[in-house]
Design a protein around this motif. Structure first.
Motif, PDB file in Angstrom:
ATOM      1  N   LEU A 185       2.891  -8.059  -2.300  1.00 24.62           N
ATOM      2  CA  LEU A 185       3.077  -6.830  -2.626  1.00 24.62           C
ATOM      3  C   LEU A 185       3.021  -6.709  -4.017  1.00 24.62           C
ATOM      4  CD1 LEU A 185       5.788  -5.553  -0.213  1.00 24.62           C
ATOM      5  CD2 LEU A 185       2.886  -5.498   0.279  1.00 24.62           C
ATOM      6  N   LYS A 186       2.184  -5.791  -4.994  1.00 29.89           N
ATOM      7  CA  LYS A 186       2.160  -5.625  -6.330  1.00 29.89           C
ATOM      8  C   LYS A 186       2.518  -4.228  -6.556  1.00 29.89           C
ATOM      9  CE  LYS A 186       0.360  -9.815  -6.626  1.00 29.89           C
ATOM     10  NZ  LYS A 186       1.460 -10.625  -6.689  1.00 29.89           N
ATOM     11  N   ASP A 187       2.568  -3.164  -5.760  1.00 28.32           N
ATOM     12  CA  ASP A 187       2.593  -1.707  -5.977  1.00 28.32           C
ATOM     13  C   ASP A 187       3.810  -1.052  -6.183  1.00 28.32           C
ATOM     14  OD1 ASP A 187       3.324  -1.993  -3.679  1.00 28.32           O
ATOM     15  OD2 ASP A 187       1.739  -0.611  -2.891  1.00 28.32           O
ATOM     16  N   GLY A 188       4.904  -2.021  -6.437  1.00 29.03           N
ATOM     17  CA  GLY A 188       6.422  -1.488  -6.201  1.00 29.03           C
ATOM     18  C   GLY A 188       7.129  -1.784  -5.084  1.00 29.03           C
ATOM     19  N   ARG A 189       6.332  -1.903  -3.920  1.00 27.08           N
ATOM     20  CA  ARG A 189       7.043  -2.118  -2.662  1.00 27.08           C
ATOM     21  C   ARG A 189       8.003  -3.492  -2.522  1.00 27.08           C
ATOM     22  NH1 ARG A 189       2.626  -1.357   1.533  1.00 27.08           N
ATOM     23  NH2 ARG A 189       1.302  -2.213  -0.210  1.00 27.08           N
ATOM     24  N   GLU A 190       7.316  -4.578  -3.769  1.00 30.73           N
ATOM     25  CA  GLU A 190       8.002  -5.680  -3.865  1.00 30.73           C
ATOM     26  C   GLU A 190       9.383  -5.710  -4.195  1.00 30.73           C
ATOM     27  OE1 GLU A 190       5.850  -4.583  -5.424  1.00 30.73           O
ATOM     28  OE2 GLU A 190       5.700  -5.323  -7.520  1.00 30.73           O
ATOM     29  N   ASP A 191       9.823  -4.547  -5.162  1.00 30.48           N
ATOM     30  CA  ASP A 191      11.001  -4.516  -5.667  1.00 30.48           C
ATOM     31  C   ASP A 191      12.039  -4.485  -4.694  1.00 30.48           C
ATOM     32  OD1 ASP A 191       9.580  -4.517  -8.146  1.00 30.48           O
ATOM     33  OD2 ASP A 191       9.308  -2.331  -8.240  1.00 30.48           O
ATOM     34  N   PRO A 192      12.169  -3.562  -3.673  1.00 36.64           N
ATOM     35  CA  PRO A 192      13.371  -3.426  -2.725  1.00 36.64           C
ATOM     36  C   PRO A 192      13.519  -4.822  -2.112  1.00 36.64           C
ATOM     37  CG  PRO A 192      12.018  -1.746  -2.455  1.00 36.64           C
ATOM     38  CD  PRO A 192      11.306  -2.525  -3.517  1.00 36.64           C
ATOM     39  N   VAL A 193      12.223  -5.440  -1.954  1.00 37.58           N
ATOM     40  CA  VAL A 193      12.379  -6.795  -0.991  1.00 37.58           C
ATOM     41  C   VAL A 193      13.143  -7.969  -1.971  1.00 37.58           C
ATOM     42  CG1 VAL A 193      10.989  -8.485   0.092  1.00 37.58           C
ATOM     43  CG2 VAL A 193      10.283  -6.329   0.042  1.00 37.58           C
ATOM     44  N   LYS A 194      12.722  -7.890  -3.536  1.00 42.50           N
ATOM     45  CA  LYS A 194      13.393  -8.763  -4.411  1.00 42.50           C
ATOM     46  C   LYS A 194      14.817  -8.411  -3.972  1.00 42.50           C
ATOM     47  CE  LYS A 194       9.621  -9.777  -7.391  1.00 42.50           C
ATOM     48  NZ  LYS A 194       8.883  -9.149  -8.121  1.00 42.50           N
ATOM     49  N   LYS A 195      15.141  -7.211  -4.217  1.00 38.54           N
ATOM     50  CA  LYS A 195      16.495  -6.899  -4.293  1.00 38.54           C
ATOM     51  C   LYS A 195      17.386  -7.212  -2.955  1.00 38.54           C
ATOM     52  CE  LYS A 195      16.420  -5.141  -8.568  1.00 38.54           C
ATOM     53  NZ  LYS A 195      17.239  -6.015  -9.380  1.00 38.54           N
ATOM     54  N   PHE A 196      16.463  -7.109  -1.847  1.00 38.55           N
ATOM     55  CA  PHE A 196      17.162  -7.509  -0.634  1.00 38.55           C
ATOM     56  C   PHE A 196      17.427  -8.753  -0.598  1.00 38.55           C
ATOM     57  CE2 PHE A 196      15.954  -9.895   3.312  1.00 38.55           C
ATOM     58  CZ  PHE A 196      17.025  -9.116   4.211  1.00 38.55           C
ATOM     59  N   PHE A 197      16.482  -9.748  -1.191  1.00 38.54           N
ATOM     60  CA  PHE A 197      16.961 -10.995  -1.131  1.00 38.54           C
ATOM     61  C   PHE A 197      17.991 -11.595  -2.014  1.00 38.54           C
ATOM     62  CE2 PHE A 197      12.996 -11.454   1.308  1.00 38.54           C
ATOM     63  CZ  PHE A 197      13.559 -12.592   2.426  1.00 38.54           C
ATOM     64  N   GLU A 198      18.075 -10.708  -3.147  1.00 32.97           N
ATOM     65  CA  GLU A 198      19.255 -10.999  -4.160  1.00 32.97           C
ATOM     66  C   GLU A 198      20.534 -10.650  -3.338  1.00 32.97           C
ATOM     67  OE1 GLU A 198      18.646  -8.721  -7.674  1.00 32.97           O
ATOM     68  OE2 GLU A 198      16.927  -9.560  -8.002  1.00 32.97           O
ATOM     69  N   CYS A 199      20.589  -9.716  -2.594  1.00 30.72           N
ATOM     70  CA  CYS A 199      22.031  -9.209  -1.864  1.00 30.72           C
ATOM     71  C   CYS A 199      22.090 -10.415  -0.777  1.00 30.72           C
ATOM     72  CB  CYS A 199      21.685  -7.967  -1.158  1.00 30.72           C
ATOM     73  SG  CYS A 199      21.662  -6.602  -2.168  1.00 30.72           S
ATOM     74  N   LEU A 200      21.110 -10.801  -0.167  1.00 32.60           N
ATOM     75  CA  LEU A 200      21.172 -11.835   0.842  1.00 32.60           C
ATOM     76  C   LEU A 200      21.712 -13.127   0.509  1.00 32.60           C
ATOM     77  CD1 LEU A 200      20.673 -12.295   4.046  1.00 32.60           C
ATOM     78  CD2 LEU A 200      18.357 -13.232   3.486  1.00 32.60           C
ATOM     79  N   LYS A 201      21.336 -13.405  -0.762  1.00 34.39           N
ATOM     80  CA  LYS A 201      21.656 -14.770  -1.622  1.00 34.39           C
ATOM     81  C   LYS A 201      23.149 -14.593  -1.846  1.00 34.39           C
ATOM     82  CE  LYS A 201      20.626 -16.986  -5.738  1.00 34.39           C
ATOM     83  NZ  LYS A 201      19.793 -17.032  -6.765  1.00 34.39           N
ATOM     84  N   GLU A 202      23.587 -13.356  -2.350  1.00 34.68           N
ATOM     85  CA  GLU A 202      24.905 -13.395  -2.884  1.00 34.68           C
ATOM     86  C   GLU A 202      26.113 -13.024  -1.602  1.00 34.68           C
ATOM     87  OE1 GLU A 202      25.100  -9.732  -5.582  1.00 34.68           O
ATOM     88  OE2 GLU A 202      27.096  -9.153  -4.967  1.00 34.68           O
ATOM     89  N   ILE A 203      25.545 -12.454  -0.633  1.00 33.05           N
ATOM     90  CA  ILE A 203      26.400 -12.199   0.552  1.00 33.05           C
ATOM     91  C   ILE A 203      26.414 -13.545   1.547  1.00 33.05           C
ATOM     92  CG2 ILE A 203      26.826 -11.207   2.610  1.00 33.05           C
ATOM     93  CD1 ILE A 203      25.678  -8.742   1.164  1.00 33.05           C
ATOM     94  N   THR A 252      28.177  -2.433  -1.029  1.00 35.14           N
ATOM     95  CA  THR A 252      28.427  -2.257  -2.413  1.00 35.14           C
ATOM     96  C   THR A 252      27.169  -3.239  -3.155  1.00 35.14           C
ATOM     97  OG1 THR A 252      30.718  -2.582  -2.072  1.00 35.14           O
ATOM     98  CG2 THR A 252      29.929  -2.796  -4.334  1.00 35.14           C
ATOM     99  N   PRO A 253      26.970  -4.321  -2.858  1.00 35.83           N
ATOM    100  CA  PRO A 253      25.733  -5.041  -3.729  1.00 35.83           C
ATOM    101  C   PRO A 253      24.437  -4.138  -3.390  1.00 35.83           C
ATOM    102  CG  PRO A 253      26.490  -6.417  -1.940  1.00 35.83           C
ATOM    103  CD  PRO A 253      27.551  -5.437  -2.084  1.00 35.83           C
ATOM    104  N   VAL A 254      24.401  -3.746  -2.114  1.00 34.88           N
ATOM    105  CA  VAL A 254      23.074  -2.708  -1.802  1.00 34.88           C
ATOM    106  C   VAL A 254      23.251  -1.791  -2.901  1.00 34.88           C
ATOM    107  CG1 VAL A 254      21.853  -1.825   0.031  1.00 34.88           C
ATOM    108  CG2 VAL A 254      22.891  -3.821   0.471  1.00 34.88           C
ATOM    109  N   TYR A 255      24.187  -1.143  -2.786  1.00 32.99           N
ATOM    110  CA  TYR A 255      24.121   0.413  -3.666  1.00 32.99           C
ATOM    111  C   TYR A 255      23.956   0.053  -4.801  1.00 32.99           C
ATOM    112  CZ  TYR A 255      25.936   4.153  -6.326  1.00 32.99           C
ATOM    113  OH  TYR A 255      25.986   5.346  -7.165  1.00 32.99           O
ATOM    114  N   GLU A 256      24.563  -1.131  -5.393  1.00 31.63           N
ATOM    115  CA  GLU A 256      24.441  -1.470  -6.838  1.00 31.63           C
ATOM    116  C   GLU A 256      22.992  -1.912  -7.175  1.00 31.63           C
ATOM    117  OE1 GLU A 256      27.671  -4.265  -7.692  1.00 31.63           O
ATOM    118  OE2 GLU A 256      28.909  -2.775  -7.781  1.00 31.63           O
ATOM    119  N   LYS A 257      22.441  -2.761  -6.486  1.00 30.24           N
ATOM    120  CA  LYS A 257      21.201  -3.011  -6.878  1.00 30.24           C
ATOM    121  C   LYS A 257      20.220  -2.117  -6.516  1.00 30.24           C
ATOM    122  CE  LYS A 257      22.231  -7.931  -5.873  1.00 30.24           C
ATOM    123  NZ  LYS A 257      22.384  -8.438  -7.464  1.00 30.24           N
TER     124      LYS A 257
END
Lengths: 625, 124
Positions: free
Chosen positions: B58-76, B10-15
């Motif tokens: 990363l500066k070109d957009g690839r950093e976005d999913p990485v940030k979301k990944f860590f948000e999910c990791l933090k949440e879970i 769920t958090p992965v899908y939502e983010k």
């Protein structure tokens, strides 16, 4: 408490790490030591020069800010710990770190073990050795910061995966069946009898030959199995239908002059004939090149049984004198200047020739064809990864004969051009002539490597040597140049006309080379590097002036300077290539001068000056020629 | 926490879905897609710390999913501080446990990415 799982490998018998490493004493003699990292203060004594600490290439860790990896640590391990993310000198530290991985690696024990294993499982009679004459990179793994990496196994050892070898044998076999008249689908079906296919009938579902992962053989010269840093610099890139100039050096790992042990063996239902046939395909396929950058001379693996490659169509000895072709760089930290000093390592590289052929291809093709068609054809000819990975029709290889020494700033070698299996047979003749003409133009219009746009000359300043002279050595009439510029005009125009004719054949588009396109109307700045209606090529005769050939002396004359400096819209500057190429024609006393955007000042003034001094214009080609 | 397979999904899908919806730049979308697909391989090869460092590099957009990944990791995981400095000082059990959880979350990213980014043509 130090976490043992997060520690980098330590050298055996290394003293315990001191977490609070003191700064080096101020009176320490000498400069920075080679392995002095993170917090070390080189220099010293009473030297008043500022002493900036050398940046650490490692991702900082409180338990070990200055790691000394064990010699068996894989290159993967180095990259895992590669520098802090936002460090100021990140390019330098990156180069430094990959160099450390390359020079310190010692995989002797592991690679020997893997090769012994292959021999034991495959049986000695089923193994053979292949040699890579230059470099190879198999595998598309992306490392930190998108660094390209060769394939590596679970322990970080470089290797060629068995699936790659199977793919090579399969592709070669399919090609050979197709040469016998089968369609691709028939050839694939036939191939299933050897290497299996899920859709094949039951007895052919499983492949009959087993392939093993191939590991490098350790030699006295290289304990790392040939691990070698290389650099790719994609200077020109397509931006829609325009070309953008932006040097963009990318450091990556390859394997250089490496030998691999290849092993295959019979599986279920395999006969000696099947094994022999697959082995033949594999050897032949490896000879064509595997992995990435095959068009640039990468990836060829030769076995002792290798025959001469029938695809070779041009072999040309050459000599290059001047700033030379370079590959990778090494860096040295300058504490007094707070920066790294780079040193480029000279190397005769096929990629330099291939890219220069590509450059001149674009220049002339864009003058007569729409850019999007040039772009498509460019990928077909030279290979590329966009819009999809494509094996180009042309493969360029170079054999180095002499490398430069401290006293000899020359490179020499043999340039060899090959067609690849991706070239349609019916295009073969026109393509070979096309490449030969293109190669001639490359040799006559400029050099290769650094300083390609200027003829060789020496000066007092630093660097002392500028420009380069590129000379072909071949007895064929095709490569001879006349003593007089008037005769050279005829040669040049013949080659260029032939180039256009074959370009038309390859693209099946009719080309009128007397009706050149206008890619973009030039201004003083910008201009477009293209042989369109605003480009002029002149042949200019005159004695050398001092250390410079005459055409260069005119370009550097006071009349073309602004405020006492070279005009950057004429001579170029950092990150802005000069719109003017000048090439010496061997030892003759005339030069070929190419000027882009020549209908606008300041280039127009330069062209007018050359004309007033008797230069002969050879481009645009005039009607009737 | 009660285990439910949706806990990870769920958090992965939502983010990821929010990220996709909020991004209009086509080039950035491509980069996001390819990085979201590569997260698992990257994490398993280079480790959690190195992935965290990529977030900054990363500066070109690839950093976005990485940030979301860590948000999910933090949440879970319930771990508040997942900064590079915090990761560096974890003990081995915690670091390896967190990596294991991270790999599962990364797997969810590659699972959802094809559905969420269905209209974005991949990079390569």
């Amino acid at each position: 408490m130090t976490n043992p799982y997060l520690q980098r490998p330590q050298r055996p018998n290394q003293p315990p790490t001191n977490n609070n490493r003191p700064q080096q004493p101020a009176n320490r003699s000498g400069g920075n030591q080679g392995n002095n990292r993170g917090g070390g203060q080189g220099g010293g004594g009473n030297n008043p020069a500022p002493n900036n600490p050398e940046p650490s290439p490692w991702l900082g860790h409180p338990s070990d800010p200055n790691p000394q990896p064990h010699k068996t640590a894989s290159f993967v391990e180095y990259l895992r710990w590669m520098r802090a993310p936002s460090i100021q000198h990140k390019e330098g530290t990156q180069v430094q770190l990959v160099s450390k991985a390359e020079t310190q690696a010692n995989y002797t024990e592991r690679l020997n073990q893997m090769n012994v294993r292959t021999c034991l499982i495959a049986g000695n009679s089923n193994t053979f050795i292949v040699t890579c004459p230059w470099r190879i990179r198999v595998g598309g793994t992306k490392g930190p910061e998108s660094m390209l990496l060769p394939a590596f196994d679970a322990l970080g050892m470089p290797y060629i995966p068995s699936s790659t070898l199977r793919g090579v044998a399969r592709a070669q076999g399919i090609r050979e069946f197709m040469e016998q008249g089968m369609s691709r689908s028939q050839a694939k079906k036939e191939m299933a009898k050897y290497l299996g296919d899920l859709d094949a009938e039951d007895k052919h579902k499983t492949g009959k030959v087993i392939f093993f992962d191939a590991y490098p053989i350790v030699t006295n010269e290289s304990n790392s199995g040939g691990l070698a840093v290389d650099i790719a610099n994609s200077i020109w890139s397509w931006d829609d239908d325009n070309l953008k100039y932006s040097p963009n050096p990318n450091v990556f790992f390859s394997l250089k002059q490496v030998k691999f042990l290849i092993g295959i063996r019979k599986g279920t239902n395999c006969t000696d004939e099947i094994l022999a046939m697959v082995k033949k395909w594999l050897i032949k396929g490896l000879g064509q090149g595997i992995g990435s950058q095959t068009n640039s001379g990468y990836g060829r693996l030769l076995s002792g049984q290798q025959q001469n490659n029938p695809h070779e169509f041009l072999r040309l000895n050459f000599e290059l004198e001047g700033q030379l072709i370079h590959g990778r760089q090494t860096v040295t930290w300058r504490a007094d200047k707070n920066r790294y000093d780079n040193k480029s390592i000279a190397e005769v590289r096929p990629v330099a020739f291939k890219n220069m052929m590509r450059y001149w291809f674009r220049i002339f093709a864009r003058g007569v064809l729409p850019s999007h068609q040039v772009r498509t054809l460019e990928v077909q000819i030279f290979g590329g990864i966009e819009p999809e990975p494509t094996w180009g029709w042309l493969c360029v290889r170079v054999k180095e004969i002499d490398s430069p020494t401290n006293n000899r700033k020359k490179q020499s070698g043999i340039l060899r051009l090959f067609t690849t299996n991706s070239l349609p047979e019916f295009q073969e003749n026109s393509f070979k002539t096309f490449c030969k003409d293109l190669c001639w133009l490359m040799f006559r219009l400029g050099g290769v490597g650094q300083g390609a746009r200027r003829p060789y000359y020496e000066r007092q300043g630093n660097p002392r040597i500028r420009g380069c002279d590129l000379m072909p050595f071949n007895d064929e009439d095709f490569w001879q140049v006349p003593d007089y510029p008037q005769e050279f005009v005829r040669f040049f125009q013949q080659r260029l006309t032939s180039f256009y004719q074959n370009l038309a054949t390859l693209t099946t588009i009719s080309i009128n080379n007397c009706n050149l396109l206008e890619v973009s109307p030039p201004n003083d700045n910008p201009w477009v590097e293209v042989a369109d209606q605003h480009c002029r090529i002149l042949i200019f005769q005159g004695d050398s002036q001092g250390n410079k050939s005459h055409a260069l002396a005119v370009l550097h004359d006071r009349m073309f300077k602004t405020n006492g400096s070279y005009d950057r819209f004429l001579c170029g500057s950092t990150a802005k290539p000069s719109p003017i190429w000048i090439a010496n024609v061997e030892d003759k006393n005339y030069q070929v001068v190419t000027v882009f955007g020549a209908t606008q000042d300041p280039r127009k003034r330069f062209v007018d000056e050359l004309r007033s001094q008797g230069a002969i214009q050879v481009f645009p080609l005039s009607p009737g020629r | 926490m009660t285990f439910d397979p949706r806990t990870l999904g769920t958090p992965v899908y939502e983010k990821l879905n929010t990220l996709k919806t909020d991004t209009t730049d086509q080039a950035k979308l491509k980069k996001q897609k390819s990085m979201a697909q590569e997260l698992y391989t990257y994490l398993s090869t280079w480790g959690l710390m190195r992935l965290k460092a990529e977030e900054t590099i990363l500066k070109d957009g690839r950093e976005d999913p990485v940030k979301k990944f860590f948000e999910c990791l933090k949440e879970i995981s319930g771990k508040e501080d997942l900064s590079l400095d915090a990761l560096k000082t974890l003990n081995a059990d915690e670091y390896l446990g967190l990596t294991g959880l991270g790999l599962e979350i990364a797997r969810e990213f590659s699972f959802w990415v094809s559905a969420i980014y269905h209209d974005v043509r991949g990079e390569d």
